[in-house]
Design a protein around this motif. Structure first.
Motif, PDB file in Angstrom:
ATOM      1  N   GLU A 117      -9.449 -15.048   4.304  1.00 21.79           N
ATOM      2  CA  GLU A 117     -10.021 -13.201   5.574  1.00 21.79           C
ATOM      3  C   GLU A 117      -9.428 -12.186   4.416  1.00 21.79           C
ATOM      4  O   GLU A 117      -8.195 -12.183   4.089  1.00 21.79           O
ATOM      5  CB  GLU A 117      -9.260 -13.400   7.395  1.00 21.79           C
ATOM      6  N   THR A 118      -9.737 -11.343   4.463  1.00 22.47           N
ATOM      7  CA  THR A 118      -9.140 -10.053   4.308  1.00 22.47           C
ATOM      8  C   THR A 118      -8.965  -8.603   5.184  1.00 22.47           C
ATOM      9  O   THR A 118      -9.349  -8.532   6.413  1.00 22.47           O
ATOM     10  CB  THR A 118     -10.676  -8.950   3.164  1.00 22.47           C
ATOM     11  N   HIS A 119      -7.336  -8.278   4.938  1.00 24.14           N
ATOM     12  CA  HIS A 119      -6.851  -7.109   5.674  1.00 24.14           C
ATOM     13  C   HIS A 119      -6.368  -5.832   5.232  1.00 24.14           C
ATOM     14  O   HIS A 119      -6.067  -5.732   4.228  1.00 24.14           O
ATOM     15  CB  HIS A 119      -5.813  -7.838   6.677  1.00 24.14           C
ATOM     16  N   ASP A 120      -7.163  -4.800   5.126  1.00 28.55           N
ATOM     17  CA  ASP A 120      -6.410  -3.856   4.592  1.00 28.55           C
ATOM     18  C   ASP A 120      -5.803  -2.988   5.210  1.00 28.55           C
ATOM     19  O   ASP A 120      -5.174  -2.488   6.239  1.00 28.55           O
ATOM     20  CB  ASP A 120      -7.720  -2.680   4.647  1.00 28.55           C
ATOM     21  N   ARG A 121      -4.679  -2.696   4.296  1.00 31.45           N
ATOM     22  CA  ARG A 121      -2.956  -2.710   4.791  1.00 31.45           C
ATOM     23  C   ARG A 121      -2.908  -1.291   4.150  1.00 31.45           C
ATOM     24  O   ARG A 121      -1.126  -1.224   3.339  1.00 31.45           O
ATOM     25  CB  ARG A 121      -1.972  -3.992   4.794  1.00 31.45           C
ATOM     26  N   SER A 122      -3.814  -0.436   3.411  1.00 25.08           N
ATOM     27  CA  SER A 122      -3.443   0.744   2.911  1.00 25.08           C
ATOM     28  C   SER A 122      -2.920   1.679   3.586  1.00 25.08           C
ATOM     29  O   SER A 122      -3.045   1.869   4.887  1.00 25.08           O
ATOM     30  CB  SER A 122      -4.182   1.354   1.876  1.00 25.08           C
ATOM     31  N   GLY A 123      -1.978   2.168   3.778  1.00 24.21           N
ATOM     32  CA  GLY A 123      -1.468   3.025   3.358  1.00 24.21           C
ATOM     33  C   GLY A 123      -2.466   4.486   3.490  1.00 24.21           C
ATOM     34  O   GLY A 123      -3.572   4.867   3.061  1.00 24.21           O
ATOM     35  N   PRO A 124      -2.020   5.736   4.106  1.00 20.98           N
ATOM     36  CA  PRO A 124      -3.161   7.126   4.318  1.00 20.98           C
ATOM     37  C   PRO A 124      -2.945   7.874   2.947  1.00 20.98           C
ATOM     38  O   PRO A 124      -1.912   7.902   2.655  1.00 20.98           O
ATOM     39  CB  PRO A 124      -2.383   7.636   5.008  1.00 20.98           C
ATOM     40  N   ALA A 125      -4.297   8.496   2.636  1.00 20.19           N
ATOM     41  CA  ALA A 125      -4.413   8.815   1.800  1.00 20.19           C
ATOM     42  C   ALA A 125      -3.384  10.428   1.475  1.00 20.19           C
ATOM     43  O   ALA A 125      -3.149  11.142   2.530  1.00 20.19           O
ATOM     44  CB  ALA A 125      -5.356   8.992   1.161  1.00 20.19           C
ATOM     45  N   LEU A 126      -3.295  10.591   0.659  1.00 25.24           N
ATOM     46  CA  LEU A 126      -1.811  11.466   0.004  1.00 25.24           C
ATOM     47  C   LEU A 126      -2.591  12.997  -0.437  1.00 25.24           C
ATOM     48  O   LEU A 126      -3.211  12.304  -1.075  1.00 25.24           O
ATOM     49  CB  LEU A 126      -0.476  10.991  -0.189  1.00 25.24           C
ATOM     50  N   LEU A 127      -2.534  13.985   0.483  1.00 28.25           N
ATOM     51  CA  LEU A 127      -3.066  15.374  -0.783  1.00 28.25           C
ATOM     52  C   LEU A 127      -2.261  15.286  -2.182  1.00 28.25           C
ATOM     53  O   LEU A 127      -1.472  16.082  -1.288  1.00 28.25           O
ATOM     54  CB  LEU A 127      -3.453  16.412   0.194  1.00 28.25           C
TER      55      LEU A 127
END
Length: 220
Positions: A48-58
């Motif tokens: 199973e694939t889980h996306d636990r990436s943080g928010p993109a920062l400018l």
């Protein structure tokens, strides 16, 4: 009186250990292939694939002054082969057939236009503009339409993929695809098309502002 002797187990020679380990690796490799093709087995042992990436920062913002006047779509077939010097391809060697699709934009940098490059007559009915020549942007590979048609790898390369952090990497063929697309863009007349589109845009824009004559030239 008879004394019974207990036979000690014979130690496995070093070469036999190497052969045994090699056979075990092959068994695991081919077993994995069979599990992948058997129906139902793949779903049973799937991941199973889980996306636990943080928010993109400018990180930064840049003001753009260029006018993207044309865009070309390109496709190239890359045939990349790597051979070992003294080994047959079945043992060591790779060959990848890759279809690369990408785009190249042609633009005019309006930020380089100075006061001396724009001349307007007294009654504001005629304007003359001198712009820099159009330039090509960097080729952008389209991952949705780029794919590997076939991959051939020798036995040692297949075994190496088992211990690689990035097995079956397509980085080399992708770089070649970008290079060939960039070369094709230079010979496509894309910059000439961009300059014509920029001229049409400026003539239409200034014409709507009341200018009856608009002359646009390109050069340093």
């Amino acid at each position: 009186m008879t004394t019974s002797l207990t036979r000690l187990p014979r130690r496995m020679p070093g070469w036999a250990k190497v052969v045994t380990a090699f056979v075990l690796v092959l068994v695991v490799l081919f077993a994995g292939i069979r599990l992948a093709v058997l129906p139902g087995i793949k779903d049973l042992f799937g991941t199973e694939t889980h996306d636990r990436s943080g928010p993109a920062l400018l990180k930064s913002i840049q003001d753009m002054s260029r006018y993207d006047a044309a865009s070309g779509n390109f496709q190239v077939v890359v045939d990349l082969e790597k051979d070992a010097k003294y080994l047959p391809d079945a043992i060591r060697g790779t060959r990848t057939l890759y279809v690369g699709a990408g785009t190249v934009d042609a633009y005019v940098d309006l930020g380089q236009v100075g006061k001396d490059d724009v001349t307007v007559n007294g009654d504001r009915t005629s304007a003359t503009l001198r712009l820099p020549h159009a330039r090509l942007g960097k080729p952008a590979l389209d991952p949705d339409h780029s794919y590997a048609v076939s991959k051939q790898r020798g036995l040692l390369d297949r075994l190496g993929d088992l211990f690689s952090d990035n097995p079956n990497s397509e980085h080399a063929v992708q770089e070649l695809a970008v290079k060939h697309i960039g070369t094709a863009a230079k010979d496509s007349g894309l910059t000439a098309r961009a300059e014509k589109n920029t001229t049409d845009m400026l003539q239409g824009l200034l014409g709507s502002l009341g200018f009856k004559e608009v002359h646009v030239s390109y050069g340093a």
